[in-house]
Each structure stands twice: as structure tokens, then as C-alpha cells.
Design a protein around this motif. Structure first.
Motif, PDB file in Angstrom:
ATOM      1  N   MET A   1       0.836  -1.167   0.000  1.00 40.16           N
ATOM      2  CA  MET A   1       0.000   0.000   0.000  1.00 40.16           C
ATOM      3  C   MET A   1       0.884   1.234   0.000  1.00 40.16           C
ATOM      4  SD  MET A   1      -2.667   1.144   2.871  1.00 40.16           S
ATOM      5  CE  MET A   1      -1.860   2.531   3.589  1.00 40.16           C
ATOM      6  N   ALA A   2       0.567   2.220  -0.787  1.00 38.90           N
ATOM      7  CA  ALA A   2       1.354   3.453  -0.853  1.00 38.90           C
ATOM      8  C   ALA A   2       0.472   4.631  -0.501  1.00 38.90           C
ATOM      9  CB  ALA A   2       1.928   3.640  -2.247  1.00 38.90           C
ATOM     10  N   LEU A   3       0.992   5.494   0.353  1.00 35.38           N
ATOM     11  CA  LEU A   3       0.315   6.741   0.660  1.00 35.38           C
ATOM     12  C   LEU A   3       0.965   7.820  -0.186  1.00 35.38           C
ATOM     13  CD1 LEU A   3       0.099   6.428   4.502  1.00 35.38           C
ATOM     14  CD2 LEU A   3      -1.654   5.954   2.839  1.00 35.38           C
ATOM     15  N   ASN A   4       0.245   8.306  -1.160  1.00 36.10           N
ATOM     16  CA  ASN A   4       0.824   9.307  -2.045  1.00 36.10           C
ATOM     17  C   ASN A   4       1.025  10.614  -1.311  1.00 36.10           C
ATOM     18  OD1 ASN A   4       0.996   7.719  -4.311  1.00 36.10           O
ATOM     19  ND2 ASN A   4      -1.102   8.135  -4.882  1.00 36.10           N
ATOM     20  N   GLN A   5       1.909  11.392  -1.793  1.00 35.72           N
ATOM     21  CA  GLN A   5       2.219  12.667  -1.195  1.00 35.72           C
ATOM     22  C   GLN A   5       2.506  13.677  -2.270  1.00 35.72           C
ATOM     23  OE1 GLN A   5       5.419  14.143  -1.182  1.00 35.72           O
ATOM     24  NE2 GLN A   5       6.163  12.624  -2.581  1.00 35.72           N
ATOM     25  N   ARG A   6       2.716  14.870  -1.888  1.00 29.06           N
ATOM     26  CA  ARG A   6       2.939  15.937  -2.854  1.00 29.06           C
ATOM     27  C   ARG A   6       4.325  16.535  -2.726  1.00 29.06           C
ATOM     28  NH1 ARG A   6      -1.720  18.071  -0.109  1.00 29.06           N
ATOM     29  NH2 ARG A   6      -3.368  16.668  -0.639  1.00 29.06           N
ATOM     30  N   TRP A   7       5.280  15.778  -2.243  1.00 31.16           N
ATOM     31  CA  TRP A   7       6.635  16.294  -2.094  1.00 31.16           C
ATOM     32  C   TRP A   7       7.476  15.708  -3.190  1.00 31.16           C
ATOM     33  CZ3 TRP A   7      11.167  13.933   0.433  1.00 31.16           C
ATOM     34  CH2 TRP A   7      12.213  14.832   0.556  1.00 31.16           C
ATOM     35  N   LEU A  12       9.330  21.272  -3.645  1.00 32.96           N
ATOM     36  CA  LEU A  12       8.650  22.552  -3.499  1.00 32.96           C
ATOM     37  C   LEU A  12       7.346  22.443  -2.726  1.00 32.96           C
ATOM     38  CD1 LEU A  12       9.254  24.242  -6.934  1.00 32.96           C
ATOM     39  CD2 LEU A  12      10.316  24.748  -4.756  1.00 32.96           C
ATOM     40  N   SER A  13       6.621  21.351  -2.853  1.00 33.01           N
ATOM     41  CA  SER A  13       5.460  21.213  -2.008  1.00 33.01           C
ATOM     42  C   SER A  13       5.870  20.382  -0.809  1.00 33.01           C
ATOM     43  CB  SER A  13       4.283  20.606  -2.735  1.00 33.01           C
ATOM     44  OG  SER A  13       4.641  19.761  -3.731  1.00 33.01           O
ATOM     45  N   ASN A  14       5.178  20.602   0.281  1.00 33.17           N
ATOM     46  CA  ASN A  14       5.738  20.080   1.522  1.00 33.17           C
ATOM     47  C   ASN A  14       4.723  19.417   2.430  1.00 33.17           C
ATOM     48  OD1 ASN A  14       4.355  22.417   2.128  1.00 33.17           O
ATOM     49  ND2 ASN A  14       5.694  22.952   3.797  1.00 33.17           N
ATOM     50  N   LYS A  15       3.844  18.603   1.870  1.00 30.19           N
ATOM     51  CA  LYS A  15       2.844  18.049   2.750  1.00 30.19           C
ATOM     52  C   LYS A  15       2.345  16.688   2.269  1.00 30.19           C
ATOM     53  CE  LYS A  15      -1.199  19.474   5.265  1.00 30.19           C
ATOM     54  NZ  LYS A  15      -2.198  20.496   5.471  1.00 30.19           N
ATOM     55  N   PHE A  16       2.320  15.740   3.181  1.00 29.59           N
ATOM     56  CA  PHE A  16       1.684  14.459   2.933  1.00 29.59           C
ATOM     57  C   PHE A  16       0.228  14.573   3.352  1.00 29.59           C
ATOM     58  CE2 PHE A  16       6.039  12.921   3.108  1.00 29.59           C
ATOM     59  CZ  PHE A  16       6.048  11.951   2.133  1.00 29.59           C
ATOM     60  N   TRP A 103       6.982   1.352   7.548  1.00 28.27           N
ATOM     61  CA  TRP A 103       6.885   2.585   6.759  1.00 28.27           C
ATOM     62  C   TRP A 103       8.233   2.867   6.122  1.00 28.27           C
ATOM     63  CZ3 TRP A 103       3.432   7.112   8.441  1.00 28.27           C
ATOM     64  CH2 TRP A 103       2.230   6.642   8.984  1.00 28.27           C
ATOM     65  N   LYS A 104       8.219   3.274   4.850  1.00 25.13           N
ATOM     66  CA  LYS A 104       9.464   3.688   4.211  1.00 25.13           C
ATOM     67  C   LYS A 104       9.169   4.719   3.125  1.00 25.13           C
ATOM     68  CE  LYS A 104       9.906   0.092   0.694  1.00 25.13           C
ATOM     69  NZ  LYS A 104      10.746  -0.978   0.175  1.00 25.13           N
ATOM     70  N   LEU A 105      10.173   5.523   2.851  1.00 23.53           N
ATOM     71  CA  LEU A 105      10.094   6.540   1.815  1.00 23.53           C
ATOM     72  C   LEU A 105      10.582   5.929   0.515  1.00 23.53           C
ATOM     73  CD1 LEU A 105       9.376   9.575   1.619  1.00 23.53           C
ATOM     74  CD2 LEU A 105      11.808  10.053   1.837  1.00 23.53           C
ATOM     75  N   SER A 106       9.807   6.128  -0.542  1.00 19.42           N
ATOM     76  CA  SER A 106      10.149   5.515  -1.823  1.00 19.42           C
ATOM     77  C   SER A 106       9.951   6.526  -2.950  1.00 19.42           C
ATOM     78  CB  SER A 106       9.256   4.291  -2.052  1.00 19.42           C
ATOM     79  OG  SER A 106       9.543   3.693  -3.279  1.00 19.42           O
ATOM     80  N   LYS A 107      10.780   6.397  -3.973  1.00 17.13           N
ATOM     81  CA  LYS A 107      10.711   7.277  -5.136  1.00 17.13           C
ATOM     82  C   LYS A 107       9.910   6.580  -6.227  1.00 17.13           C
ATOM     83  CE  LYS A 107      13.993  10.214  -7.535  1.00 17.13           C
ATOM     84  NZ  LYS A 107      15.414  10.426  -7.798  1.00 17.13           N
ATOM     85  N   MET A 116       9.406  12.619 -11.056  1.00 15.84           N
ATOM     86  CA  MET A 116       9.461  11.664  -9.947  1.00 15.84           C
ATOM     87  C   MET A 116       8.914  12.333  -8.687  1.00 15.84           C
ATOM     88  SD  MET A 116      10.700   9.006 -11.346  1.00 15.84           S
ATOM     89  CE  MET A 116      11.369   7.885 -10.146  1.00 15.84           C
ATOM     90  N   GLU A 117       8.339  11.525  -7.808  1.00 18.54           N
ATOM     91  CA  GLU A 117       7.837  12.020  -6.529  1.00 18.54           C
ATOM     92  C   GLU A 117       8.190  11.015  -5.448  1.00 18.54           C
ATOM     93  OE1 GLU A 117       3.597  12.364  -6.426  1.00 18.54           O
ATOM     94  OE2 GLU A 117       3.283  10.263  -6.857  1.00 18.54           O
ATOM     95  N   TYR A 118       8.115  11.462  -4.216  1.00 23.15           N
ATOM     96  CA  TYR A 118       8.359  10.581  -3.074  1.00 23.15           C
ATOM     97  C   TYR A 118       7.037  10.228  -2.432  1.00 23.15           C
ATOM     98  CZ  TYR A 118      13.276  11.441  -3.542  1.00 23.15           C
ATOM     99  OH  TYR A 118      14.543  11.486  -4.032  1.00 23.15           O
ATOM    100  N   VAL A 119       6.892   8.976  -2.098  1.00 20.41           N
ATOM    101  CA  VAL A 119       5.694   8.491  -1.428  1.00 20.41           C
ATOM    102  C   VAL A 119       6.108   7.737  -0.177  1.00 20.41           C
ATOM    103  CG1 VAL A 119       4.285   8.324  -3.520  1.00 20.41           C
ATOM    104  CG2 VAL A 119       5.624   6.370  -2.798  1.00 20.41           C
TER     105      VAL A 119
END
Length: 134
Positions: A1-7, A12-16, A103-107, A116-119
């Protein structure tokens, strides 16, 4: 499962998104989820002003420095990424590994563009049978 984010996109954007995913119902309390995401968002919010200033400065000086003026932005984004990874590892050790989550940060590549974005990925850890003989 991935929780998308806007970073992404130079950070430049800074919020999950803090909305509680229904997949986690019964696995983790909504308050704990929100607290964890809020900690990550606070880390992003703290680093955003510095990153934006360096990005603007780097873009203005890019022609004169042959692109080298953008290196501080790259380094700041790397530092922010490491801070978030350390925070997620702390959260995992504090709570989520005990609940069978990781939980982990993924590109990832954006769905709407080639950027590319981080999720934040939330993985379910397999349960090991403790009564199985060795």
C-alpha cells in the motif's frame, strides 16, 4: 500500500495527506497515524523555506555558474530525505513494527507526468508462526 504525497519536484510542495486510509482500519489508531504523518510534515515544513531560497538563487545564477548553483538545492533535498527516512525508522521501531507494519520513503514516477515524486509506503510485515518447530 502506498500513501501518495505531494513532495517532489525539487521538494517545493511540503505536505503528505493526513487522511486516514481505510486499509489501516483495525491495524493502527487514526490518532497514531495522524501523529506520524504530522511529524513528517513538520520536518518538510521546517526545510521548505531554505530550499526555496536556494532554488530561486540557483535559478537566477544558473547561466553564470553552468548549473553548479543548483547543487545546494540538491544537497538540501538529500538532507531532508535522510531526515524523513530516519524519522520513519524511529516511528517503525517505536510502534509500527510491533503492529506488523513497516513505513518507508520511496521514489516513484508520477502518474500524470514524467516527473518523480516521493511516497510513503506502508508495508504489512509477514507474521511468523511461533509454534513452528525449528
Amino acid at each position: 500500500m502506498a500513501l501518495n504525497q505531494r513532495w517532489g519536484k525539487f521538494g517545493l510542495s511540503n505536505k503528505f495527506d493526513t487522511e486516514f486510509p481505510s486499509v489501516l482500519t483495525g491495524k493502527v489508531a487514526p490518532e497514531e497515524f495522524k501523529t506520524s504523518i504530522s511529524r513528517v510534515n513538520a520536518c518538510l515544513k521546517k526545510n521548505l523555506p531554505i530550499s526555496v531560497k536556494w532554488l530561486l538563487c540557483g535559478c537566477l545564477c544558473c547561466c553564470c555558474t553552468l548549473g553548479c548553483s543548483l547543487w545546494p538545492v540538491v544537497c538540501l533535498n538529500k538532507r531532508t530525505r535522510r531526515s524523513i527516512q530516519k524519522l520513519l525508522e524511529w516511528e517503525n521501531n517505536r510502534l509500527y513494527h510491533k503492529l506488523g507494519l513497516h513505513w518507508k520513503l520511496s521514489k516513484r514516477k508520477c502518474e500524470t507526468s514524467n516527473m518523480m515524486e516521493y511516497v510513503i509506503l506502508i508495508e504489512f510485515l509477514p507474521k511468523y508462526p511461533i509454534f513452528r518447530p525449528d
